[in-house]
Design a protein around this motif. Sequence first.
Motif, mmCIF file in Angstrom:
data_model
loop_
_atom_site.group_PDB
_atom_site.id
_atom_site.type_symbol
_atom_site.label_atom_id
_atom_site.label_comp_id
_atom_site.label_asym_id
_atom_site.label_seq_id
_atom_site.Cartn_x
_atom_site.Cartn_y
_atom_site.Cartn_z
ATOM 1 N N THR A 30 0.850 -1.185 0.000
ATOM 2 C CA THR A 30 0.000 0.000 0.000
ATOM 3 C C THR A 30 0.886 1.236 0.000
ATOM 4 O O THR A 30 1.712 1.409 0.887
ATOM 5 C CB THR A 30 -0.927 0.017 1.232
ATOM 6 O OG1 THR A 30 -1.742 -1.166 1.229
ATOM 7 C CG2 THR A 30 -1.832 1.245 1.215
ATOM 8 N N ASN A 31 0.710 2.071 -0.997
ATOM 9 C CA ASN A 31 1.537 3.256 -1.193
ATOM 10 C C ASN A 31 0.724 4.501 -0.854
ATOM 11 O O ASN A 31 -0.360 4.705 -1.415
ATOM 12 C CB ASN A 31 2.029 3.309 -2.646
ATOM 13 C CG ASN A 31 3.055 4.397 -2.880
ATOM 14 O OD1 ASN A 31 3.359 5.186 -1.997
ATOM 15 N ND2 ASN A 31 3.588 4.432 -4.096
ATOM 16 N N LYS A 35 5.920 -1.032 7.014
ATOM 17 C CA LYS A 35 4.965 -1.934 6.370
ATOM 18 C C LYS A 35 4.349 -2.905 7.365
ATOM 19 O O LYS A 35 3.174 -3.267 7.254
ATOM 20 C CB LYS A 35 5.667 -2.700 5.242
ATOM 21 C CG LYS A 35 6.150 -1.793 4.126
ATOM 22 C CD LYS A 35 6.998 -2.539 3.099
ATOM 23 C CE LYS A 35 7.588 -1.575 2.090
ATOM 24 N NZ LYS A 35 8.468 -2.237 1.114
ATOM 25 N N SER A 36 5.141 -3.343 8.339
ATOM 26 C CA SER A 36 4.626 -4.285 9.335
ATOM 27 C C SER A 36 3.499 -3.651 10.144
ATOM 28 O O SER A 36 2.514 -4.329 10.495
ATOM 29 C CB SER A 36 5.748 -4.744 10.265
ATOM 30 O OG SER A 36 6.419 -3.646 10.846
ATOM 31 N N THR A 37 3.598 -2.363 10.435
ATOM 32 C CA THR A 37 2.529 -1.665 11.153
ATOM 33 C C THR A 37 1.269 -1.618 10.304
ATOM 34 O O THR A 37 0.148 -1.817 10.802
ATOM 35 C CB THR A 37 2.967 -0.234 11.510
ATOM 36 O OG1 THR A 37 4.179 -0.282 12.265
ATOM 37 C CG2 THR A 37 1.901 0.478 12.321
ATOM 38 N N HIS A 38 1.454 -1.376 9.021
ATOM 39 C CA HIS A 38 0.294 -1.333 8.121
ATOM 40 C C HIS A 38 -0.416 -2.678 8.072
ATOM 41 O O HIS A 38 -1.650 -2.749 8.176
ATOM 42 C CB HIS A 38 0.739 -0.943 6.708
ATOM 43 C CG HIS A 38 -0.348 -1.071 5.691
ATOM 44 N ND1 HIS A 38 -1.391 -0.179 5.598
ATOM 45 C CD2 HIS A 38 -0.578 -2.016 4.736
ATOM 46 C CE1 HIS A 38 -2.209 -0.551 4.629
ATOM 47 N NE2 HIS A 38 -1.737 -1.660 4.090
ATOM 48 N N ARG A 64 -9.792 -0.844 -1.112
ATOM 49 C CA ARG A 64 -10.353 0.029 -0.078
ATOM 50 C C ARG A 64 -10.126 -0.531 1.319
ATOM 51 O O ARG A 64 -9.974 0.229 2.277
ATOM 52 C CB ARG A 64 -11.842 0.256 -0.339
ATOM 53 C CG ARG A 64 -12.103 1.196 -1.506
ATOM 54 C CD ARG A 64 -13.581 1.444 -1.715
ATOM 55 N NE ARG A 64 -14.263 0.274 -2.238
ATOM 56 C CZ ARG A 64 -15.590 0.152 -2.308
ATOM 57 N NH1 ARG A 64 -16.365 1.112 -1.846
ATOM 58 N NH2 ARG A 64 -16.130 -0.936 -2.820
ATOM 59 N N LEU A 65 -10.101 -1.844 1.450
ATOM 60 C CA LEU A 65 -9.772 -2.434 2.751
ATOM 61 C C LEU A 65 -8.350 -2.051 3.158
ATOM 62 O O LEU A 65 -8.083 -1.724 4.326
ATOM 63 C CB LEU A 65 -9.914 -3.959 2.695
ATOM 64 C CG LEU A 65 -11.333 -4.504 2.565
ATOM 65 C CD1 LEU A 65 -11.297 -6.028 2.385
ATOM 66 C CD2 LEU A 65 -12.192 -4.147 3.780
ATOM 67 N N ALA A 66 -7.426 -2.097 2.202
ATOM 68 C CA ALA A 66 -6.049 -1.696 2.491
ATOM 69 C C ALA A 66 -5.978 -0.208 2.804
ATOM 70 O O ALA A 66 -5.211 0.222 3.674
ATOM 71 C CB ALA A 66 -5.134 -2.048 1.315
ATOM 72 N N MET A 67 -6.783 0.591 2.105
ATOM 73 C CA MET A 67 -6.826 2.027 2.384
ATOM 74 C C MET A 67 -7.376 2.288 3.783
ATOM 75 O O MET A 67 -6.874 3.156 4.516
ATOM 76 C CB MET A 67 -7.690 2.733 1.348
ATOM 77 C CG MET A 67 -7.888 4.219 1.619
ATOM 78 S SD MET A 67 -8.760 5.089 0.303
ATOM 79 C CE MET A 67 -10.281 4.149 0.181
#
Length: 431
Positions: A60-61, A209-212, A409-412
């Motif tokens: 996710t960017n 990224k691990s937090t995301h 959208r779930l990733a957002m």
Amino acid sequence: MVPHLRTALTGALSDIEHKMLAATPMIERWFRMEWQEHTPPFYSSVDLRNAGFKLAPVDTNLFPGGFNNLAEEMFPLATQAAMAAIEKYCPDARNLLIIPELHTRNPFYLQNVAQLSKIMRLTGLNVRLGSLSKDITTPTAINLPNGETLTLEPLERNGRRLTLDGGRFDPCTILLNNDLSAGQPTILENIKEQFLLPPLHAGWTVRRKSTHFKAYDDVAKKFSKALGTDPWLINPYHAHASNINFNERTGEDELAHTVEVLLKKITKKYKEYGITDKPFLIVKADAGTYGMGIMTVRSPDDVKDLNRKQRNKMAVVKDGLEVHDVLIQEGVPTIETLHNSTAEPVVYMIDRYVVGGFYRINGERGVDENLNSAGMHFETMPFIKESERRADDLGLLHNRFYPYGVVGRLAMLAASIELEKTDPNPENQIG
């Protein structure tokens, strides 16, 4: 909702695609409820992998740099979404300052900046570009391959505000299109009278990224409970390893052990679903982007038997950022191909809206490898024409891109929660 775009897949829908398409009203209401509690990032892009048996985000960017890869037909959608996003922060905004990356020699990235500027201008804003580069001391015109011209101007700091042109250009909102891999510039710190979007803690100086993906774990569980399905079908297993030095070979045993544990966990899931493929992992730098610091791993020995070239590749990523922490992520193979080359979809969003997508294609990489590497190119996902729409057995015209938009959208949403949890000033959140 989600634009009806042409995907590479045209065959039968997978189980997870069927479930999402059948549950569209429930899904849209679920998102509406979530957005009452969380504020979406200003913009984002999500790399997806469709394995047939699962559909999951792999990256996710929060500083998307590929607006030039979207179809021209997307501009009305993107403009409406951008207007909604700006109104949350500065309803009477007239001026917008965009701060791009320092890639003044990368024509593809600069075309992205041109397209992003065009979208923001279509919202009625005066848009100008401020550069963090010390080499930009006067307004500098840059010619693009398509004949367009960008003008980069030196940033100015006036108290707690950023301006251009001796203070004559004083924006309400500042849009970062720079992921801050090289660190947080002092000129961007302690800005209190303007909105900086995304916020500084969204950059790779702070973000991990691990937090995301920890945030995504919770989102996937909650969504899957509402959908009545296994969260694993939309979520890659993952783990984190720290205190690693690839060149000095420290932290190697811990990394190998984590790889072993995660492969066993995935193998168990494969057996549950009757998947005969051999599982693999992607080990990637916990901070950073541009496809750097990434390798495919199929056994614990793979992280112990790296040659010097591989160690150097993993040790440092964009802007010289050293790698000491990695995300070990379940590898999701892709079943999508375009022009006989391996492909993966990328979903683009502004605010909470999906505004388009494209394919990352790499004919030099396999279905279990990172495609964000040498040899890649991009292909736009255009709108489906009415004459091209296909009905299922019940005569329903399904949007095959819709499940991609759902997972994107779930990733957002996970990114929203991630930013809330890492915000040093929670009172700045906009409801």
